[in-house]
Scaffold this motif. Structure first.
Motif, PDB file in Angstrom:
ATOM      1  N   UNK A  59      12.163  99.045   4.158  1.00  0.00           N
ATOM      2  CA  UNK A  59      12.574 100.264   3.471  1.00  0.00           C
ATOM      3  C   UNK A  59      14.063 100.510   3.685  1.00  0.00           C
ATOM      4  N   UNK A  60      14.777 100.704   2.586  1.00  0.00           N
ATOM      5  CA  UNK A  60      16.203 101.042   2.614  1.00  0.00           C
ATOM      6  C   UNK A  60      17.036 100.057   3.426  1.00  0.00           C
ATOM      7  N   UNK A  61      16.629  98.788   3.412  1.00  0.00           N
ATOM      8  CA  UNK A  61      17.397  97.749   4.080  1.00  0.00           C
ATOM      9  C   UNK A  61      17.315  97.747   5.585  1.00  0.00           C
ATOM     10  N   UNK A  62      16.453  98.569   6.159  1.00  0.00           N
ATOM     11  CA  UNK A  62      16.364  98.678   7.622  1.00  0.00           C
ATOM     12  C   UNK A  62      15.278  97.757   8.171  1.00  0.00           C
ATOM     13  N   UNK A  63      15.681  96.896   9.097  1.00  0.00           N
ATOM     14  CA  UNK A  63      14.732  95.959   9.683  1.00  0.00           C
ATOM     15  C   UNK A  63      13.670  96.665  10.520  1.00  0.00           C
ATOM     16  N   UNK A  64      13.984  97.866  11.012  1.00  0.00           N
ATOM     17  CA  UNK A  64      13.057  98.587  11.880  1.00  0.00           C
ATOM     18  C   UNK A  64      12.173  99.569  11.117  1.00  0.00           C
ATOM     19  N   UNK A 189      14.831 102.289  -1.500  1.00  0.00           N
ATOM     20  CA  UNK A 189      14.700 100.885  -1.890  1.00  0.00           C
ATOM     21  C   UNK A 189      13.647 100.211  -1.022  1.00  0.00           C
ATOM     22  N   UNK A 190      12.951  99.263  -1.624  1.00  0.00           N
ATOM     23  CA  UNK A 190      11.949  98.464  -0.928  1.00  0.00           C
ATOM     24  C   UNK A 190      12.220  96.997  -1.223  1.00  0.00           C
ATOM     25  N   UNK A 191      12.139  96.151  -0.192  1.00  0.00           N
ATOM     26  CA  UNK A 191      12.341  94.713  -0.367  1.00  0.00           C
ATOM     27  C   UNK A 191      11.253  93.959   0.383  1.00  0.00           C
ATOM     28  N   UNK A 192      10.623  93.017  -0.288  1.00  0.00           N
ATOM     29  CA  UNK A 192       9.534  92.247   0.311  1.00  0.00           C
ATOM     30  C   UNK A 192      10.036  91.414   1.484  1.00  0.00           C
ATOM     31  N   UNK A 193       9.316  91.499   2.605  1.00  0.00           N
ATOM     32  CA  UNK A 193       9.653  90.682   3.767  1.00  0.00           C
ATOM     33  C   UNK A 193       8.577  89.657   4.092  1.00  0.00           C
TER      34      UNK A 193
END
Length: 210
Positions: A59-64, A189-193
């Motif tokens: 979420x929002x580019x945050x790894x945590x 923003x959401x990005x698939x990990x």
């Protein structure tokens, strides 16, 4: 209407991943119009639906900060996830309870409209089709990018930018608020990990995380 209420009201990212549109019972899909009568493609490849499939997003580019969407059951033709979302694929495309999220033909410029309430109309357009896209999970060779626009008032338009990868599903979502002057302000923003998906009757296929 408060902007925060509007932000969580529209689109796949809010409905499925953030769980803001959880529904206690099935509702009829809203009126929808499209530039084509019927999609020639089988769009199920762009959102594989099966119990046990799951997608984890940063979420929002945050790894945590992340969220995992997992399909937990199928009922009445809809696949329900742990965030309150419900999805299905029919002969026209991929939809939730209120809107078509992806419709064919899968070519740049395809447009459709979802009337989700008496005061809310969403206008969708395919910006890119059959193009590569890159995520934190991996790179994908065949992706479709869709823009959804919902005019909130004379000054504000909510824009949801969705990217679907063939064989995987939603891999990226970017939500913006656009003011009348054309200025866009990022909201979420959401990005698939990582992901694990299978089609009905197929073996599960895990995705790699970086």
């Amino acid at each position: 209407m408060k902007l925060s209420t509007v932000v969580v009201r529209m689109g796949l990212g809010a409905a499925l991943v953030l769980g803001a549109q959880a529904c206690a019972s099935r509702q009829p899909v809203a009126e929808s119009t499209a530039s084509s009568e019927r999609a020639p493609e089988d769009l199920s490849a762009y959102y594989p639906l099966a119990v046990g499939n799951q997608w984890t997003y940063r979420i929002n580019g945050r790894a945590d900060k992340s969220v995992t969407v997992r399909i937990v059951k199928e009922e009445g033709g809809y696949f329900q996830d742990n965030q309150g979302g419900q999805l299905t694929v029919d002969s026209f495309g991929v939809r939730d309870l209120k809107r078509y999220l992806l419709r064919g033909p899968l070519t740049e410029g395809t447009q459709w409209t979802n009337v989700v309430s008496v005061s809310s109309t969403e206008r969708y357009r395919i910006l890119q089709a059959n193009v590569p896209c890159d995520t934190a999970a991996r790179a994908f060779g065949a992706c479709v990018r869709v823009e959804a626009r919902n005019r909130v008032d004379a000054e504000t338009t909510l824009i949801n930018d969705l990217t679907f990868a063939q064989g995987v599903g939603l891999v990226r979502m970017e939500l913006f608020v656009e003011r009348s002057g054309g200025e866009r302000m990022p909201q979420t923003s959401l990005e698939l990990t990582s992901y694990t998906v299978r089609n009905a009757g197929a073996e599960a296929r895990p995705g790699d995380s970086r």
